[in-house]
Every structure is written in C-alpha cells, then in structure tokens.
Design a protein around this motif. Structure first.
Motif, PDB file in Angstrom:
ATOM      1  N   ARG A 171       0.825  -1.209   0.000  1.00 26.64           N
ATOM      2  CA  ARG A 171       0.000   0.000   0.000  1.00 26.64           C
ATOM      3  C   ARG A 171       0.859   1.259   0.000  1.00 26.64           C
ATOM      4  NH1 ARG A 171      -5.259  -0.928  -1.330  1.00 26.64           N
ATOM      5  NH2 ARG A 171      -6.238  -2.486   0.032  1.00 26.64           N
ATOM      6  N   GLU A 172       0.321   2.300  -0.609  1.00 23.02           N
ATOM      7  CA  GLU A 172       0.967   3.605  -0.592  1.00 23.02           C
ATOM      8  C   GLU A 172       1.343   3.982   0.841  1.00 23.02           C
ATOM      9  OE1 GLU A 172      -1.432   6.733  -2.260  1.00 23.02           O
ATOM     10  OE2 GLU A 172      -0.167   8.285  -1.349  1.00 23.02           O
ATOM     11  N   GLY A 173       2.572   4.441   1.015  1.00 23.77           N
ATOM     12  CA  GLY A 173       3.018   4.881   2.336  1.00 23.77           C
ATOM     13  C   GLY A 173       3.718   3.804   3.146  1.00 23.77           C
ATOM     14  N   GLU A 174       3.572   2.544   2.742  1.00 24.04           N
ATOM     15  CA  GLU A 174       4.218   1.479   3.509  1.00 24.04           C
ATOM     16  C   GLU A 174       5.716   1.414   3.210  1.00 24.04           C
ATOM     17  OE1 GLU A 174       0.925  -1.886   4.580  1.00 24.04           O
ATOM     18  OE2 GLU A 174       1.707  -1.975   2.539  1.00 24.04           O
ATOM     19  N   ALA A 175       6.475   1.043   4.234  1.00 24.19           N
ATOM     20  CA  ALA A 175       7.921   0.911   4.069  1.00 24.19           C
ATOM     21  C   ALA A 175       8.272  -0.493   3.577  1.00 24.19           C
ATOM     22  CB  ALA A 175       8.622   1.181   5.393  1.00 24.19           C
ATOM     23  N   VAL A 176       9.330  -0.564   2.776  1.00 27.49           N
ATOM     24  CA  VAL A 176       9.805  -1.847   2.256  1.00 27.49           C
ATOM     25  C   VAL A 176      11.297  -1.939   2.550  1.00 27.49           C
ATOM     26  CG1 VAL A 176      10.066  -3.289   0.204  1.00 27.49           C
ATOM     27  CG2 VAL A 176       8.119  -1.730   0.370  1.00 27.49           C
ATOM     28  N   THR A 177      11.704  -2.981   3.263  1.00 27.09           N
ATOM     29  CA  THR A 177      13.126  -3.191   3.516  1.00 27.09           C
ATOM     30  C   THR A 177      13.627  -4.315   2.616  1.00 27.09           C
ATOM     31  OG1 THR A 177      13.155  -2.337   5.774  1.00 27.09           O
ATOM     32  CG2 THR A 177      14.805  -3.996   5.237  1.00 27.09           C
ATOM     33  N   VAL A 178      14.678  -4.028   1.873  1.00 27.66           N
ATOM     34  CA  VAL A 178      15.244  -5.012   0.952  1.00 27.66           C
ATOM     35  C   VAL A 178      16.490  -5.612   1.601  1.00 27.66           C
ATOM     36  CG1 VAL A 178      16.222  -5.373  -1.340  1.00 27.66           C
ATOM     37  CG2 VAL A 178      14.372  -3.713  -1.032  1.00 27.66           C
ATOM     38  N   ALA A 179      16.403  -6.887   1.971  1.00 26.59           N
ATOM     39  CA  ALA A 179      17.520  -7.550   2.647  1.00 26.59           C
ATOM     40  C   ALA A 179      18.518  -8.054   1.602  1.00 26.59           C
ATOM     41  CB  ALA A 179      17.012  -8.699   3.509  1.00 26.59           C
ATOM     42  N   LEU A 180      19.554  -7.245   1.359  1.00 24.01           N
ATOM     43  CA  LEU A 180      20.542  -7.585   0.331  1.00 24.01           C
ATOM     44  C   LEU A 180      21.231  -8.912   0.635  1.00 24.01           C
ATOM     45  CD1 LEU A 180      22.220  -4.067  -0.023  1.00 24.01           C
ATOM     46  CD2 LEU A 180      20.347  -5.008  -1.385  1.00 24.01           C
ATOM     47  N   SER A 181      21.460  -9.172   1.922  1.00 28.93           N
ATOM     48  CA  SER A 181      22.205 -10.379   2.297  1.00 28.93           C
ATOM     49  C   SER A 181      21.449 -11.645   1.892  1.00 28.93           C
ATOM     50  CB  SER A 181      22.480 -10.383   3.794  1.00 28.93           C
ATOM     51  OG  SER A 181      21.259 -10.353   4.504  1.00 28.93           O
ATOM     52  N   ALA A 182      20.121 -11.629   2.079  1.00 31.84           N
ATOM     53  CA  ALA A 182      19.325 -12.806   1.706  1.00 31.84           C
ATOM     54  C   ALA A 182      19.232 -12.926   0.188  1.00 31.84           C
ATOM     55  CB  ALA A 182      17.935 -12.716   2.326  1.00 31.84           C
ATOM     56  N   ALA A 183      19.055 -11.791  -0.493  1.00 34.19           N
ATOM     57  CA  ALA A 183      18.961 -11.805  -1.958  1.00 34.19           C
ATOM     58  C   ALA A 183      20.264 -12.315  -2.578  1.00 34.19           C
ATOM     59  CB  ALA A 183      18.643 -10.410  -2.481  1.00 34.19           C
ATOM     60  N   ASN A 184      21.383 -11.975  -1.950  1.00 30.63           N
ATOM     61  CA  ASN A 184      22.682 -12.402  -2.464  1.00 30.63           C
ATOM     62  C   ASN A 184      22.967 -13.885  -2.227  1.00 30.63           C
ATOM     63  OD1 ASN A 184      23.539 -10.089  -3.712  1.00 30.63           O
ATOM     64  ND2 ASN A 184      24.602  -9.282  -1.904  1.00 30.63           N
ATOM     65  N   ARG A 185      22.095 -14.537  -1.461  1.00 30.18           N
ATOM     66  CA  ARG A 185      22.224 -15.979  -1.267  1.00 30.18           C
ATOM     67  C   ARG A 185      21.052 -16.704  -1.916  1.00 30.18           C
ATOM     68  NH1 ARG A 185      25.868 -17.702   2.906  1.00 30.18           N
ATOM     69  NH2 ARG A 185      27.336 -16.019   3.262  1.00 30.18           N
ATOM     70  N   ASP A 186      20.401 -16.047  -2.878  1.00 28.36           N
ATOM     71  CA  ASP A 186      19.230 -16.654  -3.521  1.00 28.36           C
ATOM     72  C   ASP A 186      19.670 -17.789  -4.450  1.00 28.36           C
ATOM     73  OD1 ASP A 186      16.960 -17.270  -5.044  1.00 28.36           O
ATOM     74  OD2 ASP A 186      16.215 -15.210  -4.934  1.00 28.36           O
ATOM     75  N   PRO A 187      19.240 -19.035  -4.147  1.00 26.64           N
ATOM     76  CA  PRO A 187      19.686 -20.169  -4.961  1.00 26.64           C
ATOM     77  C   PRO A 187      19.147 -20.111  -6.385  1.00 26.64           C
ATOM     78  CG  PRO A 187      18.034 -20.875  -3.348  1.00 26.64           C
ATOM     79  CD  PRO A 187      18.335 -19.441  -3.060  1.00 26.64           C
ATOM     80  N   GLY A 188      18.104 -19.316  -6.606  1.00 26.45           N
ATOM     81  CA  GLY A 188      17.572 -19.163  -7.951  1.00 26.45           C
ATOM     82  C   GLY A 188      18.585 -18.525  -8.893  1.00 26.45           C
ATOM     83  N   LEU A 189      19.500 -17.768  -8.318  1.00 25.77           N
ATOM     84  CA  LEU A 189      20.477 -17.071  -9.152  1.00 25.77           C
ATOM     85  C   LEU A 189      21.901 -17.568  -8.930  1.00 25.77           C
ATOM     86  CD1 LEU A 189      20.313 -14.754 -11.202  1.00 25.77           C
ATOM     87  CD2 LEU A 189      21.204 -13.295  -9.400  1.00 25.77           C
ATOM     88  N   PHE A 190      22.193 -17.966  -7.688  1.00 27.66           N
ATOM     89  CA  PHE A 190      23.546 -18.418  -7.359  1.00 27.66           C
ATOM     90  C   PHE A 190      23.487 -19.871  -6.892  1.00 27.66           C
ATOM     91  CE2 PHE A 190      23.243 -13.841  -6.294  1.00 27.66           C
ATOM     92  CZ  PHE A 190      24.145 -13.342  -7.224  1.00 27.66           C
ATOM     93  N   PRO A 191      23.883 -20.806  -7.746  1.00 28.81           N
ATOM     94  CA  PRO A 191      23.831 -22.218  -7.342  1.00 28.81           C
ATOM     95  C   PRO A 191      24.690 -22.454  -6.099  1.00 28.81           C
ATOM     96  CG  PRO A 191      24.390 -21.986  -9.686  1.00 28.81           C
ATOM     97  CD  PRO A 191      24.428 -20.618  -9.093  1.00 28.81           C
ATOM     98  N   ASP A 192      24.211 -23.309  -5.212  1.00 29.44           N
ATOM     99  CA  ASP A 192      24.922 -23.591  -3.964  1.00 29.44           C
ATOM    100  C   ASP A 192      25.351 -22.276  -3.289  1.00 29.44           C
ATOM    101  OD1 ASP A 192      26.031 -25.019  -1.934  1.00 29.44           O
ATOM    102  OD2 ASP A 192      27.749 -25.778  -3.075  1.00 29.44           O
ATOM    103  N   PRO A 193      24.375 -21.433  -2.973  1.00 29.22           N
ATOM    104  CA  PRO A 193      24.675 -20.042  -2.599  1.00 29.22           C
ATOM    105  C   PRO A 193      25.492 -19.886  -1.326  1.00 29.22           C
ATOM    106  CG  PRO A 193      22.392 -20.556  -2.093  1.00 29.22           C
ATOM    107  CD  PRO A 193      22.929 -21.718  -2.876  1.00 29.22           C
ATOM    108  N   ASP A 194      25.428 -20.873  -0.413  1.00 26.22           N
ATOM    109  CA  ASP A 194      26.142 -20.712   0.850  1.00 26.22           C
ATOM    110  C   ASP A 194      27.587 -21.177   0.781  1.00 26.22           C
ATOM    111  OD1 ASP A 194      23.920 -19.566   2.062  1.00 26.22           O
ATOM    112  OD2 ASP A 194      23.041 -21.543   2.428  1.00 26.22           O
TER     113      ASP A 194
END
Lengths: 73, 394
Positions: B299-322
């Motif tokens: 909704r308009e006015g709501e805050a969104v926090t983007v957790a870069l650390s989790a996105a950077n371990r996304d297995p959809g993009l980085f195989p065996d991310p950990d």
C-alpha cells in the motif's frame, strides 16, 4: 544485434564499461554511457547481454533480443 | 492478492556463522520472498528477501528513497528529510542534480587512473606493518587507513591535514567510543570539509572537491556531499577489507587458490561482496502508490526493507549459494545496491579491494589469525557489518 542506450535513464554505475569496454564507454563529464559500437560482432553478444542484465537502471536495450529473453531466469 | 495471511516478523539478526546472514532470514526468503515486517517503531511494512523482488523494488520509481520514508528495520533512526547534499535520501530529479556531479568522478577510466595511487597507499601500509612486526590489529593498521587515505587523495585533502582527517574519521566509526566523542569528531570533520570547500572554491585544484565547489551546489550542499562521500566510502571499504581478510583466513583452500591464481582477484572481490553483504539490515524504500509485488499488495506509504544479504544468497540465481567460491561468476550480486542509487563509488571500491587483497596476500604468505576464531568480535548490531579488530600474525 543492435544495441541502444538511453542516457536519460543511465545512472553512471559503469557496469557496462567495466564488462564490455569494446562496446560501452562512459562520458568524462557525467559518467553516463557512451555507445561505441551499436552493431557489435557476434563474439561480443554474450557479454553485451550480460551488460543488459547488470545495468542497474535498465538503460541498455537490444534489438532482436529473443535470445536474451529466452535465457532470462 | 493477499495481505492478511502473513504475521509480521521482526528483522532477524541472530547469526550462527559470522559470514552468513541469519538462518531465519534466508528461510524466510525460501518460503516468502516478500513478507510482512514489523519495524521497531511499531510500523508494519514489508521485508523483501528474494533476488528478483529486490531488483524490482530497487529499480521501480514508485518506491521512493526519500529520507521521509527512512525507517530502520533494526535499531533507531527517524524518518526525516535528507540533509543538504545527502542525495542518497532523495529521488530524481532532485537526486539527479547531485548524482550527475559524482558519476563523472567515478567512471571506470577515472578510477583506473587512481589505481597507482591506491597501490602506493597500500604498499605504504604493508611497509608499516612489516616495521611494526606481528602480532597486530589488521583493522587498525590496514583496513581503516587505506580507504581513509584514498578518500583524502580523491577529495583533495592537503597532505598536512591527512592525520587530522584519519584520526577523526576513525573516531566517528568507532562504536566503542562514547557518543559525545564520536559527535565531536563528526562536528570537527563537517567543519573541516566546509572550510575545505571554501578554500577549493577560492583556489581550485585538480580534485573532486574543487569540481564540486565549482558546480552550482551551495557551500552547505557541497560540504554535505563531501561528508556523504566520506561516510559512504570509508566504513564500507574498511569493513570489507577486515571481514574479507577474516573470511579468507577461515577458508584456506580458497585463499590458496587465490594465491596461486592471482588473475581471479576481480571475480573474487565480487564473490566476497556477494557472500558477505555487509549492509546487513538492508535498504529501505517507501511506496508512493499501491504496488503489486510477487502477488502481494504493497500500500501507498508502507515501508519496504530489501535484505541484500538474503537476496545475495538466492539459490535461484547463485547455485549452492552458501558455498564461498572465489572462482564463480557472482557479477549479479546486489552488494552495491541496485537502481539509480547503486553505489556511485563502486568502481573505486573495486580497485581498493583488488589492490589491497592482492598486496596483502602476496606480502604475507604466512598470514594467520592470532586469536581463536571464536574470540573475534563482530559489529553485530551496526548497520555496516564487520569485525571490530582482527589480530593477525605471520
């Protein structure tokens, strides 16, 4: 393949110039993209497509980009 | 579209490995890459942990970066308008006016020209470390001074002021100092940079601050931007050098590979950025209208926090991310952010990291931790994650 750039969208991150310096450069004044070669050789297509994916402001577009869309996750 | 089936969570902060995001955070990503988030001030917004959703938010102009939307997912911080010149908390076109001034200073070509100076500064620190002899604190002797000296060079801080600059930028970043001491250093530094802008305006030289001073920015805006360059360019690189060294020393096989194949350094730096994601509590945006994101209605006015650390371990993009793999292609990591606010100094940061890690590895083949790994203290609750000290020997 034909490459197009939109300098009004460009935020000057330099990812394209870093990744494929044969096709992209940056303006000395404001760092925005300078297209060196609108019709790159086929051997450069992969890295040009990588530039499209890396660009944080979607300032690069490709014509005849079916290949690219197919491979996008 | 649903918005009621998710119970808001707090931003997870409990790590089980010093180099990896909290498991709760990455589990959240696997289940719900867009989740409800409870902010410490009572507001309820959204937590984005998937790579695709993260990119979507950070590149969508309907999500504003304005200071008024700034709401920390962890700790304090009050939403307030950006201070003059602090353009990371502005939207286009206001943001563009400032950003344009700086992008030209950090092009790939321009930063290559600075590279020999970075080599020299780094070599100077290595020589100083040799002279001191082991054991020593790598954060104090290497990780902190290198970016500080590079910023001096970049801004055009006169040589005789380097010591002042280094001392106060270090105190500003020292979380163990009393608050009033840090505030005093901050004030001294702000005054110093304002004065420097005035001097550069009177007598321009070939440096960033002279060009900024000669632009249409007011003195207050120019000094604010200079302060932002310092804040954004010092702690970040310093944390990467300290934590990155700790990471390498904890992964001897990877370190060995990098030592044997120095040509891997460019990719290795990207992988370390991906793996460590030092902006540990993410980036915040505010929705300026209703937006649908991966089936959720923001909704308009709501805050969104983007957790870069989790996105950077996304297995959809980085195989065996950990798995840390310095030879992988980590190019699409979000460690520098994404969208129009993506780090303006990223090319310089890359040069600093490449040069510093390369010289460190080759200068000290026997480099090792001088304490048990468990004794290394991290900045667990600081928005920029890293090690406080890194006692090393060789």
């Amino acid at each position: 393949m034909r490459v197009d750039v939109d300098r009004t969208k460009c935020c000057g991150s330099g990812m394209c110039a870093l990744t494929e310096p044969q096709v992209f450069d940056q303006s000395e004044q404001d760092g925005t993209v300078v297209l060196l070669c609108p019709h790159p050789l086929e051997e450069l297509w992969d890295s040009v497509e990588e530039c499209v994916r890396l660009c944080p402001s979607q300032a690069i577009s490709l014509d005849g980009s079916a290949l690219l869309t197919d491979r996008m996750p | 579209m649903t918005r009621t089936d998710l119970k808001p969570v707090r931003f997870p902060t409990e790590r089980t490995c010093p180099f990896s995001p909290p498991p709760e955070l990455t589990e959240l990503r696997d289940e719900h890459p867009v989740h409800r988030l409870a902010y410490p001030d009572g507001a309820v917004g959204w937590l984005v942990t998937g790579h695709a959703a993260a990119r979507a938010v950070l590149s969508d102009p309907r999500f504003s970066a304005r200071g008024e939307h700034r709401r920390a997912a962890v700790g304090g911080g009050t939403p307030e308008p950006a201070r003059p010149g602090v353009f990371i908390f502005m939207d286009p076109p206001e943001h563009t006016r400032f950003r344009k001034l700086f992008t030209g200073e950090f092009t790939v070509r321009r930063t290559r020209r600075i590279e020999p100076e970075v080599e020299k500064i780094t070599a100077g620190r290595i020589a100083a470390m040799r002279e001191m002899g082991p054991p020593l604190d790598l954060v104090r002797e290497f990780a902190l001074p290198i970016p500080s000296l590079v910023i001096c060079e970049l801004l055009g801080v006169p040589y005789e002021d380097h010591e002042f600059f280094q001392r106060h930028s270090e105190i500003m970043l020292d979380h163990e100092r009393a608050m009033d001491e840090a505030v005093e250093s901050y004030t001294l530094m702000a005054e110093f940079l304002s004065e420097l802008v005035r001097r550069k305006r009177g007598k321009p030289q070939d440096d960033l601050l002279s060009r900024v001073a000669a632009s249409d920015l007011t003195d207050i805006e120019a000094a604010g931007s200079a302060m932002l360059m310092l804040a954004a360019g010092h702690e970040t690189t310093a944390k990467m050098l300290g934590l990155g060294t700790y990471l390498l020393l904890s992964n001897p096989d990877q370190l060995e590979m990098l030592r044997n194949r120095p040509e891997l350094i460019n990719g290795a730096v990207e992988e370390m950025m991906r793996y460590l994601s030092i902006v540990q509590f993410g980036l915040v945006r505010g929705a300026t209208e209703d937006v649908e994101l991966e089936g959720r209605l923001i909704r308009e006015g709501e805050a969104v926090t983007v957790a870069l650390s989790a996105a950077n371990r996304d297995p959809g993009l980085f195989p065996d991310p950990d798995a840390l793999d310095l030879s992988r292609d980590a190019g699409r990591h979000l460690g520098f952010g994404y969208g129009v606010h993506q780090c303006v100094g990223q090319q310089l940061a890359r040069v600093e990291m490449r040069v510093a890690f390369r010289q460190l590895i080759s200068a000290f083949p026997g480099l090792r931790l001088d304490v048990a790994p468990g004794e290394i203290e991290t900045t667990r609750l600081a928005s920029m994650y890293g090690v406080r000290r890194l006692p090393v020997s060789w």
